[in-house]
Design a protein around this motif. Structure first.
Motif, PDB file in Angstrom:
ATOM      1  N   ALA A   1     -18.205  -6.535  -5.926  1.00 58.16           N
ATOM      2  CA  ALA A   1     -17.104  -7.025  -5.089  1.00 58.16           C
ATOM      3  C   ALA A   1     -16.061  -7.748  -5.941  1.00 58.16           C
ATOM      4  CB  ALA A   1     -17.640  -7.945  -3.994  1.00 58.16           C
ATOM      5  N   THR A   2     -16.511  -8.549  -6.901  1.00 57.64           N
ATOM      6  CA  THR A   2     -15.585  -9.260  -7.791  1.00 57.64           C
ATOM      7  C   THR A   2     -14.760  -8.266  -8.602  1.00 57.64           C
ATOM      8  OG1 THR A   2     -17.127 -11.114  -7.934  1.00 57.64           O
ATOM      9  CG2 THR A   2     -15.442 -10.960  -9.648  1.00 57.64           C
ATOM     10  N   ARG A   3     -15.426  -7.244  -9.127  1.00 56.58           N
ATOM     11  CA  ARG A   3     -14.747  -6.219  -9.916  1.00 56.58           C
ATOM     12  C   ARG A   3     -13.717  -5.464  -9.058  1.00 56.58           C
ATOM     13  NH1 ARG A   3     -19.004  -4.480 -11.979  1.00 56.58           N
ATOM     14  NH2 ARG A   3     -19.542  -2.912 -10.444  1.00 56.58           N
ATOM     15  N   MET A   4     -14.081  -5.147  -7.826  1.00 55.04           N
ATOM     16  CA  MET A   4     -13.175  -4.405  -6.950  1.00 55.04           C
ATOM     17  C   MET A   4     -11.969  -5.258  -6.541  1.00 55.04           C
ATOM     18  SD  MET A   4     -14.210  -1.351  -6.833  1.00 55.04           S
ATOM     19  CE  MET A   4     -13.125  -0.744  -5.561  1.00 55.04           C
ATOM     20  N   VAL A   5     -12.181  -6.541  -6.302  1.00 63.38           N
ATOM     21  CA  VAL A   5     -11.064  -7.432  -5.960  1.00 63.38           C
ATOM     22  C   VAL A   5     -10.064  -7.451  -7.110  1.00 63.38           C
ATOM     23  CG1 VAL A   5     -10.402  -9.849  -5.615  1.00 63.38           C
ATOM     24  CG2 VAL A   5     -12.280  -8.890  -4.302  1.00 63.38           C
ATOM     25  N   ALA A   6     -10.560  -7.580  -8.336  1.00 62.16           N
ATOM     26  CA  ALA A   6      -9.670  -7.602  -9.501  1.00 62.16           C
ATOM     27  C   ALA A   6      -8.936  -6.279  -9.664  1.00 62.16           C
ATOM     28  CB  ALA A   6     -10.467  -7.916 -10.763  1.00 62.16           C
ATOM     29  N   SER A   7      -9.630  -5.181  -9.437  1.00 62.57           N
ATOM     30  CA  SER A   7      -9.021  -3.852  -9.558  1.00 62.57           C
ATOM     31  C   SER A   7      -7.918  -3.656  -8.524  1.00 62.57           C
ATOM     32  CB  SER A   7     -10.097  -2.775  -9.387  1.00 62.57           C
ATOM     33  OG  SER A   7      -9.524  -1.498  -9.336  1.00 62.57           O
ATOM     34  N   VAL A   8      -8.200  -4.014  -7.292  1.00 60.21           N
ATOM     35  CA  VAL A   8      -7.211  -3.848  -6.221  1.00 60.21           C
ATOM     36  C   VAL A   8      -6.002  -4.756  -6.461  1.00 60.21           C
ATOM     37  CG1 VAL A   8      -6.804  -4.167  -3.746  1.00 60.21           C
ATOM     38  CG2 VAL A   8      -8.864  -3.011  -4.519  1.00 60.21           C
ATOM     39  N   GLN A   9      -6.240  -5.982  -6.938  1.00 56.11           N
ATOM     40  CA  GLN A   9      -5.121  -6.882  -7.230  1.00 56.11           C
ATOM     41  C   GLN A   9      -4.243  -6.306  -8.339  1.00 56.11           C
ATOM     42  OE1 GLN A   9      -7.199 -10.593  -7.929  1.00 56.11           O
ATOM     43  NE2 GLN A   9      -6.679 -11.349  -5.878  1.00 56.11           N
TER      44      GLN A   9
ATOM     45  N   GLU B   1       7.510   3.895  -0.144  1.00 54.43           N
ATOM     46  CA  GLU B   1       6.162   4.389  -0.414  1.00 54.43           C
ATOM     47  C   GLU B   1       5.318   3.303  -1.094  1.00 54.43           C
ATOM     48  OE1 GLU B   1       4.294   7.566  -3.525  1.00 54.43           O
ATOM     49  OE2 GLU B   1       6.049   8.222  -2.389  1.00 54.43           O
ATOM     50  N   MET B   2       5.913   2.597  -2.027  1.00 48.09           N
ATOM     51  CA  MET B   2       5.195   1.522  -2.716  1.00 48.09           C
ATOM     52  C   MET B   2       4.842   0.405  -1.738  1.00 48.09           C
ATOM     53  SD  MET B   2       4.668   2.418  -5.791  1.00 48.09           S
ATOM     54  CE  MET B   2       4.715   4.171  -5.453  1.00 48.09           C
ATOM     55  N   GLU B   3       5.733   0.113  -0.807  1.00 46.92           N
ATOM     56  CA  GLU B   3       5.481  -0.916   0.206  1.00 46.92           C
ATOM     57  C   GLU B   3       4.280  -0.525   1.073  1.00 46.92           C
ATOM     58  OE1 GLU B   3       5.974  -4.542   1.764  1.00 46.92           O
ATOM     59  OE2 GLU B   3       7.389  -3.757   0.294  1.00 46.92           O
ATOM     60  N   LYS B   4       4.221   0.743   1.474  1.00 46.40           N
ATOM     61  CA  LYS B   4       3.090   1.221   2.282  1.00 46.40           C
ATOM     62  C   LYS B   4       1.794   1.160   1.481  1.00 46.40           C
ATOM     63  CE  LYS B   4       5.857   4.345   5.100  1.00 46.40           C
ATOM     64  NZ  LYS B   4       6.214   5.749   5.354  1.00 46.40           N
ATOM     65  N   ASP B   5       1.863   1.567   0.212  1.00 47.92           N
ATOM     66  CA  ASP B   5       0.674   1.506  -0.638  1.00 47.92           C
ATOM     67  C   ASP B   5       0.179   0.072  -0.782  1.00 47.92           C
ATOM     68  OD1 ASP B   5       0.791   4.228  -1.020  1.00 47.92           O
ATOM     69  OD2 ASP B   5       1.450   4.135  -3.114  1.00 47.92           O
ATOM     70  N   MET B   6       1.110  -0.853  -0.942  1.00 50.23           N
ATOM     71  CA  MET B   6       0.734  -2.256  -1.096  1.00 50.23           C
ATOM     72  C   MET B   6       0.058  -2.782   0.163  1.00 50.23           C
ATOM     73  SD  MET B   6       4.033  -3.619  -3.272  1.00 50.23           S
ATOM     74  CE  MET B   6       3.926  -5.254  -2.631  1.00 50.23           C
ATOM     75  N   ALA B   7       0.533  -2.365   1.329  1.00 49.91           N
ATOM     76  CA  ALA B   7      -0.080  -2.808   2.582  1.00 49.91           C
ATOM     77  C   ALA B   7      -1.516  -2.282   2.688  1.00 49.91           C
ATOM     78  CB  ALA B   7       0.749  -2.344   3.773  1.00 49.91           C
ATOM     79  N   ALA B   8      -1.717  -1.016   2.327  1.00 48.16           N
ATOM     80  CA  ALA B   8      -3.062  -0.435   2.369  1.00 48.16           C
ATOM     81  C   ALA B   8      -3.977  -1.111   1.347  1.00 48.16           C
ATOM     82  CB  ALA B   8      -2.991   1.062   2.104  1.00 48.16           C
ATOM     83  N   LEU B   9      -3.449  -1.365   0.165  1.00 45.66           N
ATOM     84  CA  LEU B   9      -4.245  -2.025  -0.865  1.00 45.66           C
ATOM     85  C   LEU B   9      -4.581  -3.465  -0.482  1.00 45.66           C
ATOM     86  CD1 LEU B   9      -2.493  -0.653  -4.056  1.00 45.66           C
ATOM     87  CD2 LEU B   9      -4.868  -0.242  -3.381  1.00 45.66           C
ATOM     88  N   ASP B  10      -3.676  -4.115   0.233  1.00 45.39           N
ATOM     89  CA  ASP B  10      -3.949  -5.485   0.672  1.00 45.39           C
ATOM     90  C   ASP B  10      -5.121  -5.505   1.657  1.00 45.39           C
ATOM     91  OD1 ASP B  10      -3.219  -8.273   0.449  1.00 45.39           O
ATOM     92  OD2 ASP B  10      -2.639  -8.115   2.565  1.00 45.39           O
ATOM     93  N   LYS B  11      -5.207  -4.486   2.510  1.00 50.96           N
ATOM     94  CA  LYS B  11      -6.344  -4.389   3.428  1.00 50.96           C
ATOM     95  C   LYS B  11      -7.643  -4.212   2.642  1.00 50.96           C
ATOM     96  CE  LYS B  11      -3.788  -2.569   7.355  1.00 50.96           C
ATOM     97  NZ  LYS B  11      -3.556  -1.402   8.225  1.00 50.96           N
ATOM     98  N   LYS B  12      -7.594  -3.394   1.584  1.00 51.52           N
ATOM     99  CA  LYS B  12      -8.779  -3.218   0.742  1.00 51.52           C
ATOM    100  C   LYS B  12      -9.155  -4.533   0.061  1.00 51.52           C
ATOM    101  CE  LYS B  12      -8.611   1.600  -0.682  1.00 51.52           C
ATOM    102  NZ  LYS B  12      -8.480   2.514  -1.836  1.00 51.52           N
ATOM    103  N   ARG B  13      -8.143  -5.253  -0.400  1.00 49.21           N
ATOM    104  CA  ARG B  13      -8.400  -6.525  -1.073  1.00 49.21           C
ATOM    105  C   ARG B  13      -9.094  -7.497  -0.127  1.00 49.21           C
ATOM    106  NH1 ARG B  13      -6.312 -11.214  -0.730  1.00 49.21           N
ATOM    107  NH2 ARG B  13      -4.547 -10.473   0.489  1.00 49.21           N
ATOM    108  N   VAL B  14      -8.614  -7.577   1.111  1.00 44.67           N
ATOM    109  CA  VAL B  14      -9.225  -8.470   2.103  1.00 44.67           C
ATOM    110  C   VAL B  14     -10.676  -8.061   2.354  1.00 44.67           C
ATOM    111  CG1 VAL B  14      -9.155  -9.128   4.549  1.00 44.67           C
ATOM    112  CG2 VAL B  14      -7.054  -9.115   3.202  1.00 44.67           C
ATOM    113  N   TYR B  15     -10.921  -6.754   2.459  1.00 38.60           N
ATOM    114  CA  TYR B  15     -12.278  -6.248   2.678  1.00 38.60           C
ATOM    115  C   TYR B  15     -13.204  -6.675   1.541  1.00 38.60           C
ATOM    116  CZ  TYR B  15     -16.124  -2.888   2.698  1.00 38.60           C
ATOM    117  OH  TYR B  15     -17.369  -2.315   2.676  1.00 38.60           O
ATOM    118  N   TRP B  16     -12.764  -6.457   0.301  1.00 40.24           N
ATOM    119  CA  TRP B  16     -13.611  -6.786  -0.844  1.00 40.24           C
ATOM    120  C   TRP B  16     -13.768  -8.289  -1.019  1.00 40.24           C
ATOM    121  CZ3 TRP B  16     -17.046  -3.682  -2.470  1.00 40.24           C
ATOM    122  CH2 TRP B  16     -16.833  -2.298  -2.424  1.00 40.24           C
ATOM    123  N   GLU B  17     -12.750  -9.072  -0.699  1.00 43.69           N
ATOM    124  CA  GLU B  17     -12.893 -10.530  -0.768  1.00 43.69           C
ATOM    125  C   GLU B  17     -13.902 -11.013   0.261  1.00 43.69           C
ATOM    126  OE1 GLU B  17      -8.934 -12.138  -0.469  1.00 43.69           O
ATOM    127  OE2 GLU B  17      -8.651 -12.044  -2.639  1.00 43.69           O
TER     128      GLU B  17
END
Length: 124
Positions: free
Chosen positions: A22-30, A85-101
């Protein structure tokens, strides 16, 4: 070592592995979010600079090692789409970040609780 201690050792190991992942994934997503943000800002800045040009200005687009002439309107449209497109990607990645945190926090809590219970059992 009893079966109970072996089971506890395996549980602790599994929780530690989950925490590390989870720590590794949070860093990767960030890192991915930062990359997308950088690309978005670059597109916006380039678009801003292009908007200052006269509409009939000859513009070129970089394609690999060469440049291809492209109308100014097409370039600005492409840059705007890229920023969106980058804005949409960032929103999706932020959801992943919240999940992994959340997973990371849960694993930390479970590990701390298990260690506390083990310490209490040894003290009793």
């Amino acid at each position: 070592m009893s079966i109970n201690e072996q089971a506890l050792g395996k549980i602790v190991h599994d929780l530690q592995t989950k925490l590390q992942e989870a720590t590794r994934m949070v860093a990767s997503v960030q890192a991915q979010i930062q990359t997308r943000d950088r690309e978005k800002r670059l597109s916006e800045l380039t678009n801003k600079e292009l908007s200052a040009l006269a509409p009939d200005t000859i513009t070129y687009k970089s394609v690999g090692k060469m440049f291809i002439q492209e109308p100014l309107t097409d370039l600005t449209k492409e840059l705007s789409e890229r920023a969106s497109e980058m804005e949409k990607d960032m929103a999706a990645l932020d959801k992943k970040r919240v999940y992994w945190e959340r997973n990371k926090t849960e694993a930390q809590g479970n590990l701390q609780e298990l260690i506390r219970q083990i310490q209490q059992a040894q003290g009793a």
